[in-house]
Write a protein that holds these residues in place. Structure first.
Motif, PDB file in Angstrom:
ATOM      1  N   UNK A   1     -16.065 -12.325  -6.412  1.00  0.00           N
ATOM      2  CA  UNK A   1     -15.008 -11.434  -5.927  1.00  0.00           C
ATOM      3  C   UNK A   1     -14.915 -10.225  -6.850  1.00  0.00           C
ATOM      4  N   UNK A   2     -14.604  -9.073  -6.258  1.00  0.00           N
ATOM      5  CA  UNK A   2     -14.397  -7.864  -7.063  1.00  0.00           C
ATOM      6  C   UNK A   2     -12.976  -7.349  -6.805  1.00  0.00           C
ATOM      7  N   UNK A   3     -12.008  -7.828  -7.580  1.00  0.00           N
ATOM      8  CA  UNK A   3     -10.624  -7.396  -7.396  1.00  0.00           C
ATOM      9  C   UNK A   3     -10.367  -6.017  -8.012  1.00  0.00           C
ATOM     10  N   UNK A   4      -9.532  -5.237  -7.328  1.00  0.00           N
ATOM     11  CA  UNK A   4      -9.130  -3.924  -7.801  1.00  0.00           C
ATOM     12  C   UNK A   4      -7.619  -3.872  -7.933  1.00  0.00           C
ATOM     13  N   UNK A   5      -7.136  -3.081  -8.879  1.00  0.00           N
ATOM     14  CA  UNK A   5      -5.701  -2.893  -9.064  1.00  0.00           C
ATOM     15  C   UNK A   5      -5.398  -1.404  -9.050  1.00  0.00           C
ATOM     16  N   UNK A   6      -4.400  -1.005  -8.249  1.00  0.00           N
ATOM     17  CA  UNK A   6      -3.946   0.379  -8.181  1.00  0.00           C
ATOM     18  C   UNK A   6      -2.448   0.378  -8.493  1.00  0.00           C
ATOM     19  N   UNK A   7      -2.019   1.091  -9.537  1.00  0.00           N
ATOM     20  CA  UNK A   7      -0.614   1.065  -9.938  1.00  0.00           C
ATOM     21  C   UNK A   7       0.337   1.423  -8.795  1.00  0.00           C
ATOM     22  N   UNK A   8       1.492   0.735  -8.752  1.00  0.00           N
ATOM     23  CA  UNK A   8       2.520   1.014  -7.766  1.00  0.00           C
ATOM     24  C   UNK A   8       3.823   1.310  -8.491  1.00  0.00           C
ATOM     25  N   UNK A   9       4.797   1.799  -7.750  1.00  0.00           N
ATOM     26  CA  UNK A   9       6.115   2.061  -8.322  1.00  0.00           C
ATOM     27  C   UNK A   9       6.804   0.752  -8.687  1.00  0.00           C
ATOM     28  N   UNK A  10       7.370   0.692  -9.866  1.00  0.00           N
ATOM     29  CA  UNK A  10       8.102  -0.485 -10.301  1.00  0.00           C
ATOM     30  C   UNK A  10       9.416  -0.579  -9.554  1.00  0.00           C
TER      31      UNK A  10
ATOM     32  N   UNK B   1     -12.393 -24.972   5.131  1.00  0.00           N
ATOM     33  CA  UNK B   1     -11.960 -24.293   3.895  1.00  0.00           C
ATOM     34  C   UNK B   1     -13.118 -23.703   3.090  1.00  0.00           C
ATOM     35  N   UNK B   2     -14.238 -23.404   3.732  1.00  0.00           N
ATOM     36  CA  UNK B   2     -15.329 -22.751   3.016  1.00  0.00           C
ATOM     37  C   UNK B   2     -14.959 -21.328   2.631  1.00  0.00           C
ATOM     38  N   UNK B   3     -15.731 -20.748   1.724  1.00  0.00           N
ATOM     39  CA  UNK B   3     -15.418 -19.407   1.216  1.00  0.00           C
ATOM     40  C   UNK B   3     -15.417 -18.352   2.309  1.00  0.00           C
ATOM     41  N   UNK B   4     -16.116 -18.613   3.420  1.00  0.00           N
ATOM     42  CA  UNK B   4     -16.140 -17.626   4.507  1.00  0.00           C
ATOM     43  C   UNK B   4     -14.782 -17.482   5.198  1.00  0.00           C
ATOM     44  N   UNK B   5     -13.891 -18.443   4.993  1.00  0.00           N
ATOM     45  CA  UNK B   5     -12.575 -18.376   5.637  1.00  0.00           C
ATOM     46  C   UNK B   5     -11.570 -17.536   4.847  1.00  0.00           C
ATOM     47  N   UNK B   6     -11.903 -17.187   3.595  1.00  0.00           N
ATOM     48  CA  UNK B   6     -10.966 -16.448   2.744  1.00  0.00           C
ATOM     49  C   UNK B   6     -10.859 -15.011   3.247  1.00  0.00           C
ATOM     50  N   UNK B   7      -9.678 -14.570   3.633  1.00  0.00           N
ATOM     51  CA  UNK B   7      -9.536 -13.215   4.179  1.00  0.00           C
ATOM     52  C   UNK B   7      -9.518 -12.166   3.073  1.00  0.00           C
ATOM     53  N   UNK B   8      -9.740 -10.896   3.432  1.00  0.00           N
ATOM     54  CA  UNK B   8      -9.494  -9.824   2.458  1.00  0.00           C
ATOM     55  C   UNK B   8      -8.038  -9.915   1.983  1.00  0.00           C
ATOM     56  N   UNK B   9      -7.834  -9.673   0.697  1.00  0.00           N
ATOM     57  CA  UNK B   9      -6.513  -9.899   0.105  1.00  0.00           C
ATOM     58  C   UNK B   9      -5.908  -8.579  -0.357  1.00  0.00           C
ATOM     59  N   UNK B  10      -4.729  -8.286   0.152  1.00  0.00           N
ATOM     60  CA  UNK B  10      -3.957  -7.117  -0.279  1.00  0.00           C
ATOM     61  C   UNK B  10      -2.520  -7.575  -0.479  1.00  0.00           C
ATOM     62  N   UNK B  11      -2.008  -7.429  -1.681  1.00  0.00           N
ATOM     63  CA  UNK B  11      -0.644  -7.881  -1.977  1.00  0.00           C
ATOM     64  C   UNK B  11      -0.180  -7.241  -3.282  1.00  0.00           C
ATOM     65  N   UNK B  12       1.091  -7.419  -3.574  1.00  0.00           N
ATOM     66  CA  UNK B  12       1.613  -6.952  -4.856  1.00  0.00           C
ATOM     67  C   UNK B  12       1.052  -7.839  -5.963  1.00  0.00           C
ATOM     68  N   UNK B  13       0.486  -7.199  -6.969  1.00  0.00           N
ATOM     69  CA  UNK B  13      -0.041  -7.928  -8.107  1.00  0.00           C
ATOM     70  C   UNK B  13       0.807  -7.712  -9.337  1.00  0.00           C
TER      71      UNK B  13
ATOM     72  N   UNK C   1       0.824  -1.207   0.000  1.00  0.00           N
ATOM     73  CA  UNK C   1       0.000   0.000   0.000  1.00  0.00           C
ATOM     74  C   UNK C   1       0.863   1.264   0.000  1.00  0.00           C
ATOM     75  N   UNK C   2       2.021   1.174   0.619  1.00  0.00           N
ATOM     76  CA  UNK C   2       2.916   2.336   0.675  1.00  0.00           C
ATOM     77  C   UNK C   2       3.551   2.641  -0.677  1.00  0.00           C
ATOM     78  N   UNK C   3       3.451   1.706  -1.629  1.00  0.00           N
ATOM     79  CA  UNK C   3       4.058   1.900  -2.942  1.00  0.00           C
ATOM     80  C   UNK C   3       3.084   2.467  -3.979  1.00  0.00           C
ATOM     81  N   UNK C   4       1.836   2.679  -3.574  1.00  0.00           N
ATOM     82  CA  UNK C   4       0.837   3.198  -4.516  1.00  0.00           C
ATOM     83  C   UNK C   4       1.259   4.574  -5.026  1.00  0.00           C
TER      84      UNK C   4
END
Length: 325
Positions: free
Chosen positions: A315-324, A156-168, A52-55
């Motif tokens: 799922x509704x994934x979002x992408x926000x550009x980061x510094x390369x 392992x049901x879908x309710x166990x899947x956490x919010x996902x934030x990572x480098x894409x 998130x700090x690289x956005x």
């Protein structure tokens, strides 16, 4: 020279036999006997804050597809399609007076309500780890005899899947190779070539999404479903075993290509990722805008619906550009 060729043939044959006979088994989690989220354990507060700090931009790319009647679905396997209907309409509320408040009130305050019915593996969605197993077991050795009730999986049901934030990272195979042939199976070399052209590198814990170009046909279900390209077993092994990728995704219907590359398994990529390695993946993504703008590295932010016991979830994934880097 002939002897050398003969010995080489024996070695190659033995390797092929070994591969053909390799036992596919449900994996045990290195995160403990109660683990239900597999490689998503690689996320931490530190890793999320780092990306998130690289956005570098406020522009957001929506990587999800729209749901609509007639959208692509797994109807060939007997699963239900997407259905939508109105439960309340402004004029119908006036006529039916369901709230008992009378015509004057219902003429002033219009009321629209609706409902949907759908298969959980439609549109942009994530496959939970219980979606496919091997020899009666899913990821971490959980079994239907012990962990599957009348109301879904207890593990392992879908309710166990956490919010996902990572480098894409998007690997744009379509841009690298051009239009892919019917049923084309993307190889690790295809991925390497695309990454080289993009000047992008992978890091452990990344989320990798693969553009085949199939998303451009999404509004036309027959075309989208027809002989679509997908990823090979070789390619996913390279991503998972050589690069430690945490989560995968693609823009086609079912991630891998058909017919299957193994005669003894009709979905070898699914079972390798979900059952053997504990790696979830997202299907039916929209990567066209990322490709148009040549965005290859981004903060990936997504959450799925907490459907208790389910084998997948929208799922509704979002992408926000980061510094390369």
């Amino acid at each position: 020279m002939k002897r050398t060729h003969f010995l080489l043939a024996i070695v190659l044959a033995s390797q092929l036999v070994t591969f053909a006979q390799r036992k596919e088994t449900a994996g045990k989690s290195p995160w403990g006997f109660n683990d239900e989220i597999g490689t998503l354990n690689l996320m931490s507060d530190v890793s999320r804050l780092n990306v998130l700090s690289q956005i570098k931009s406020g522009k957001i790319y929506d990587l999800s597809m729209t749901y609509f009647v007639g959208m692509p679905s797994f109807s060939a396997l007997g699963d239900p399609g997407y259905q939508y209907w109105l439960t309340h309409t402004p004029h119908g509320t006036i006529v039916d007076n369901p709230n008992g408040l009378g015509k004057t009130m219902n003429s002033k305050v219009s009321y629209t309500g609706d409902a949907i019915s759908m298969y959980t593996h439609m549109g942009t969605h994530i496959d939970a780890l219980n979606h496919f197993g091997l020899d009666g077991k899913i990821w971490n050795g959980f079994t239907p005899e012990e962990h599957l009730g009348d109301k879904g999986w207890k593990k392992t049901g879908a309710e166990t899947i956490p919010p996902i934030i990572a480098r894409g990272v998007m690997i744009d195979v379509k841009a690298s190779k051009g239009r892919l042939p019917n049923n084309y199976r993307i190889t690790s070399n295809d991925l390497k070539d695309a990454l080289k052209k993009q000047r992008t590198r992978l890091e452990p814990g990344d989320i990798v999404v693969i553009r085949t170009g199939q998303a451009e046909f999404y509004q036309h279900a027959d075309h989208y479903l027809d002989n679509y390209p997908g990823i090979s077993l070789d390619a996913v092994k390279w991503l998972v075993e050589d690069h430690g990728i945490m989560l995968l995704g693609a823009d086609n219907l079912s991630f891998e290509a058909f017919p299957p590359e193994r005669k003894d398994n009709w979905v070898p990529v699914h079972t390798y990722l979900l059952a053997e390695k504990g790696v979830m993946f997202i299907e039916q993504m929209n990567l066209e805008e990322l490709s148009d703008d040549n965005v290859y590295e981004f903060a990936f932010i997504a959450a799925s619906l907490k459907l208790k016991g389910a084998s997948g979830s929208p799922m509704r994934p979002l992408a926000i550009p980061i510094n390369s880097k």
